[in-house]
Motif scaffolding. Structure first.
Motif, PDB file in Angstrom:
ATOM      1  N   ILE A 168     -24.573  28.457 -67.160  1.00 46.85           N
ATOM      2  CA  ILE A 168     -23.625  28.666 -66.911  1.00 46.85           C
ATOM      3  C   ILE A 168     -22.321  28.643 -67.332  1.00 46.85           C
ATOM      4  O   ILE A 168     -21.632  28.827 -67.410  1.00 46.85           O
ATOM      5  CB  ILE A 168     -23.598  28.219 -65.802  1.00 46.85           C
ATOM      6  N   GLY A 169     -22.680  27.514 -68.403  1.00 48.32           N
ATOM      7  CA  GLY A 169     -21.171  26.801 -69.105  1.00 48.32           C
ATOM      8  C   GLY A 169     -21.320  27.300 -70.260  1.00 48.32           C
ATOM      9  O   GLY A 169     -20.059  28.257 -70.601  1.00 48.32           O
ATOM     10  N   TRP A 170     -21.845  28.417 -70.657  1.00 50.54           N
ATOM     11  CA  TRP A 170     -21.715  28.831 -72.050  1.00 50.54           C
ATOM     12  C   TRP A 170     -21.088  30.638 -71.426  1.00 50.54           C
ATOM     13  O   TRP A 170     -19.430  30.919 -71.671  1.00 50.54           O
ATOM     14  CB  TRP A 170     -23.326  29.900 -72.655  1.00 50.54           C
ATOM     15  N   ALA A 171     -20.820  30.740 -70.213  1.00 50.09           N
ATOM     16  CA  ALA A 171     -21.099  32.194 -70.003  1.00 50.09           C
ATOM     17  C   ALA A 171     -19.564  31.499 -69.321  1.00 50.09           C
ATOM     18  O   ALA A 171     -18.207  32.293 -68.966  1.00 50.09           O
ATOM     19  CB  ALA A 171     -21.873  32.506 -68.612  1.00 50.09           C
ATOM     20  N   ALA A 172     -19.111  30.657 -68.696  1.00 47.57           N
ATOM     21  CA  ALA A 172     -17.898  30.005 -68.254  1.00 47.57           C
ATOM     22  C   ALA A 172     -16.707  30.666 -69.665  1.00 47.57           C
ATOM     23  O   ALA A 172     -15.670  31.000 -69.190  1.00 47.57           O
ATOM     24  CB  ALA A 172     -17.759  28.688 -67.859  1.00 47.57           C
ATOM     25  N   VAL A 173     -16.918  29.524 -71.148  1.00 45.52           N
ATOM     26  CA  VAL A 173     -16.041  30.199 -71.741  1.00 45.52           C
ATOM     27  C   VAL A 173     -16.204  31.518 -72.743  1.00 45.52           C
ATOM     28  O   VAL A 173     -15.141  32.146 -72.432  1.00 45.52           O
ATOM     29  CB  VAL A 173     -16.586  29.052 -72.607  1.00 45.52           C
ATOM     30  N   THR A 174     -17.506  31.954 -72.828  1.00 39.02           N
ATOM     31  CA  THR A 174     -17.689  33.724 -73.349  1.00 39.02           C
ATOM     32  C   THR A 174     -17.867  35.079 -72.125  1.00 39.02           C
ATOM     33  O   THR A 174     -17.919  35.761 -72.231  1.00 39.02           O
ATOM     34  CB  THR A 174     -18.723  33.010 -73.974  1.00 39.02           C
ATOM     35  N   GLY A 175     -17.881  34.093 -71.191  1.00 41.49           N
ATOM     36  CA  GLY A 175     -17.881  35.798 -70.073  1.00 41.49           C
ATOM     37  C   GLY A 175     -18.863  36.356 -70.645  1.00 41.49           C
ATOM     38  O   GLY A 175     -19.083  37.409 -69.755  1.00 41.49           O
ATOM     39  N   GLY A 176     -20.318  35.865 -70.832  1.00 43.02           N
ATOM     40  CA  GLY A 176     -21.410  36.346 -70.953  1.00 43.02           C
ATOM     41  C   GLY A 176     -22.479  35.663 -71.043  1.00 43.02           C
ATOM     42  O   GLY A 176     -22.827  34.600 -71.331  1.00 43.02           O
ATOM     43  N   VAL A 177     -23.535  36.683 -72.021  1.00 44.21           N
ATOM     44  CA  VAL A 177     -25.285  35.482 -72.342  1.00 44.21           C
ATOM     45  C   VAL A 177     -25.565  36.013 -74.181  1.00 44.21           C
ATOM     46  O   VAL A 177     -25.527  36.799 -73.761  1.00 44.21           O
ATOM     47  CB  VAL A 177     -26.552  35.980 -71.350  1.00 44.21           C
ATOM     48  N   SER A 178     -26.181  35.142 -74.462  1.00 47.24           N
ATOM     49  CA  SER A 178     -26.106  35.554 -75.324  1.00 47.24           C
ATOM     50  C   SER A 178     -27.835  34.838 -75.638  1.00 47.24           C
ATOM     51  O   SER A 178     -27.927  34.264 -74.814  1.00 47.24           O
ATOM     52  CB  SER A 178     -25.746  34.808 -77.024  1.00 47.24           C
ATOM     53  N   VAL A 179     -28.590  34.657 -77.058  1.00 44.26           N
ATOM     54  CA  VAL A 179     -29.526  34.197 -77.392  1.00 44.26           C
ATOM     55  C   VAL A 179     -29.020  33.121 -77.719  1.00 44.26           C
ATOM     56  O   VAL A 179     -30.346  31.919 -77.438  1.00 44.26           O
ATOM     57  CB  VAL A 179     -29.800  35.126 -79.131  1.00 44.26           C
ATOM     58  N   GLU A 180     -28.376  32.291 -78.141  1.00 47.55           N
ATOM     59  CA  GLU A 180     -28.083  31.150 -78.039  1.00 47.55           C
ATOM     60  C   GLU A 180     -28.287  30.227 -77.197  1.00 47.55           C
ATOM     61  O   GLU A 180     -28.990  29.150 -76.557  1.00 47.55           O
ATOM     62  CB  GLU A 180     -27.033  30.480 -79.465  1.00 47.55           C
ATOM     63  N   SER A 181     -27.332  31.147 -75.862  1.00 50.95           N
ATOM     64  CA  SER A 181     -27.593  30.472 -74.187  1.00 50.95           C
ATOM     65  C   SER A 181     -28.977  30.258 -73.932  1.00 50.95           C
ATOM     66  O   SER A 181     -29.344  29.612 -72.491  1.00 50.95           O
ATOM     67  CB  SER A 181     -26.693  31.476 -73.573  1.00 50.95           C
TER      68      SER A 181
END
Length: 318
Positions: A168-181
């Motif tokens: 969720i924190g990752w998506a808050a910054v990028t607006g997406g989901v990635s392998v890293e998240s």
């Protein structure tokens, strides 16, 4: 007056009794210790995400995630008030202790859930809000209402709820989901079973008394100990994956590998523990270390990322 079910307390004249709950009682309803872990891992996801988020927006995002996690805790305590009253570990919680009425806890949890999701969506983005809404639903409904009382795999599947915050924190910054998240998600997801099964081993009587089918009660100590070792190994492996995928340094990888080996060593101590050991010291040591492990891993990831960012910035300045 002790409340042990999910009904309002009724006075002698048939009127609904109003509680005299304090702000501290409602704060305890949010499970602050669990909330602190959620906030910490969500912050790690935000710090490690590529891109930039305004500090005020970032603070609002973290606040919404914390409130959403607290709302999940309140809903969990509302539904589990009956078994919380029986278990020694939870008997002093606000509802079984009679400090807060079940209906108040339900309304409190639902209100916080709605506000946290809506504010996160409007101020930050709707992907992170959607993930937060799903996390609350997963913990309150899928885990608490369904899995917890129906299967010894409750912790394995239900652990997903506690693993979403860094995503969720990752998506808050990028607006997406990635392998890293997803890797950040998996670190907490795989860590959850050995952490909670260690607790379940030295709280077997409590879980047995309320009929919650935790792994030691249903499958026995031997199976539980083996499962703990397996998940400890998987946790140790996923801990070094950030280095293998290139979004953490070799220094972090070595640190994570050492922590992972210690985690495995503690789990093996549990595996060697005699059947029916009354003291359960190895299980208690594993439980304590597992908390340290997760905080250390996510701290190391954030520090590693910040050092790499500063190093890159210094190189560009030169």
């Amino acid at each position: 007056m002790t409340v042990i079910d999910n009904h309002e307390a009724i006075g002698s004249e048939g009127a609904v009794r109003l509680s005299e709950a304090t702000a501290r009682d409602f704060f305890e309803l949010l499970k602050p210790r669990v909330m602190s872990l959620v906030v910490f891992t969500a912050l790690a996801g935000m710090v490690m995400a590529p891109g930039h988020i305004h500090p005020v927006i970032g603070f609002i995002a973290i606040l919404c995630i914390a409130v959403g996690a607290g709302a999940s805790g309140a809903l969990n305590m509302w539904y589990d008030a009956d078994i919380d009253a029986v278990m020694t570990r939870t008997a002093s919680r606000p509802i079984p202790a009679g400090k807060i009425l079940p209906g108040e806890a339900l309304a409190f949890g639902l209100t916080l859930s709605a506000f946290s999701v809506c504010i996160l969506g409007v101020v930050v983005n709707w992907l992170s809000a959607g993930l937060l809404a799903f996390t609350i639903f997963f913990y309150a409904v899928i885990y608490t209402i369904w899995l917890k009382r129906s299967t010894p795999q409750n912790i394995v599947i239900g652990g997903a709820a506690g693993a979403f915050p860094p995503m969720i924190g990752w998506a808050a910054v990028t607006g997406g989901v990635s392998v890293e998240s997803i890797v950040l998600f998996l670190i907490t997801f795989l860590w959850t079973p050995p952490h909670f099964w260690a607790l379940a081993l030295f709280k077997m009587r409590d879980y047995g008394a309320v009929g919650v089918p935790m792994m030691p009660n249903v499958c026995g100590e031997a199976v539980t100990k083996t499962q703990i070792v397996i998940y400890a190994v998987l946790t140790a492996i996923i801990g070094v994956v950030p280095t293998a995928l290139g979004f953490a340094s070799t220094v972090y990888g070595v640190f994570a590998a050492v922590l992972g080996l210690i985690f495995i060593w503690y789990s093996l101590g549990v595996h060697r523990m005699p059947e029916g050991d009354a003291r359960m010291l190895p299980a208690k040591k594993l439980f304590a270390f597992s908390i340290l492990y997760l905080f250390a891993i996510f701290s190391a990831l954030m520090i590693d990322h910040l050092v790499a960012t500063l190093w890159l910035a210094a190189g560009k300045a030169v």
